[in-house]
Design a protein around this motif. Structure first.
Motif: not given
Length: 285
Positions: A87-90, A95-102
């Motif tokens: 799926g995707s992982l948060g 740097d404190g940012t969240i990305v939505n990655a698959a």
């Protein structure tokens, strides 16, 4: 004949504080898929937890553990000899940012491709960083041929598909967290099932217009909370091959005859036209 068996896992993640439980159910489904002879197992977007506003803000801190879960999926893919798109992982970064990655993990446990969501759904934008123009969509080599990854709302952008098939992608996998309630009050008043119509039309259209297989794996959940399900797979000529008709959690294994793609390209010549130097729509070559 080249046939790939794809296990589509419509997981229904429980409350945000049950990440480990969601993960264990995902692992169990992947093991079942491997036992059934599947070549690939696909999970939905945010399958470990719903990161929507209004949920426990502590969930953001747990995004720091994303690498542990990814490593587990890599080890599982190798152990079970199956490719996995978890799926995707948060992902919470330094740097404190969240990305939505698959990710695409092959059957040796190696990561063959990674994609950060570009087209964020509006409620994501306050707390998830888009990859925006930082990178192109990239197709990559896998044991199942050339594959591309997109996430959820990317389905609404034909340009993303075009960029992938111009690099030779034959299968495009789209983990999603898509609900009927995404239409908002206005859309629901017009048509309570409008988002289902949107998904059904887009998945089939993208398969035909790009002569590719589209694997759309959506999240499951209680229908009274607006969950749609509707995970499905489509190919040109044959249209929709399989579709979950409910929002219930479950797994289906679908056989994809990849020879259909060559037959469709032979008639439609979409890829041939896109490869022409003076192609009149000016897509990037």
């Amino acid at each position: 004949m080249t046939v790939h068996k794809v296990a589509v896992i419509q997981l229904s993640p429980k409350a945000p504080n049950e990440i480990d439980s969601n993960h264990q159910r995902a692992v169990s489904y992947i093991r079942d898929a491997a036992t059934a002879g599947a070549d690939l197992a696909v999970l939905p977007e945010y399958h470990l937890a719903d990161f929507a506003p209004g949920h426990d803000p502590e969930i953001r801190k747990q995004c720091a553990n994303w690498k542990r879960y990814l490593d587990t999926y890599c080890a599982l893919a190798k152990e079970c000899n199956i490719c996995v798109v978890p799926g995707s992982l948060g992902e919470l970064h330094d740097d404190g940012t969240i990305v939505n990655a698959a990710y695409f993990i092959d059957n040796t446990g190696a990561i063959k491709g990674r994609y950060e969501k570009k087209n964020l759904w509006h409620p994501e934008r306050p707390f998830v960083k888009s990859s925006a123009n930082d990178s192109r969509h990239v197709a990559f080599d896998t044991p199942l041929g050339k594959v591309g990854l997109l996430i959820c709302w990317d389905l609404a952008f034909p340009e993303a598909f075009r960029e992938l098939i111009m690099q030779g992608a034959k299968m495009i996998i789209v983990p999603a967290f898509w609900r009927y309630t995404d239409a908002g009050d206005v859309g629901i008043k017009r048509n309570p099932k409008s988002e289902g119509d949107f998904v059904d039309a887009a998945v089939v259209s993208r398969a035909f217009e790009n002569t590719c297989a589209v694997v759309f794996c959506n999240v499951g959940g209680p229908s009274q909370e607006g969950f749609a399900g509707l995970s499905q797979v489509a190919m040109p000529f044959v249209g929709r091959i399989e579709r979950f008709d409910t929002s219930d959690e479950g797994m289906r294994i679908i056989e994809l005859d990849m020879d259909i793609l060559e037959e469709a390209e032979g008639e439609y010549k979409v890829r041939q036209d896109l490869a022409t130097p003076n192609w009149h729509y000016g897509y990037r070559q």
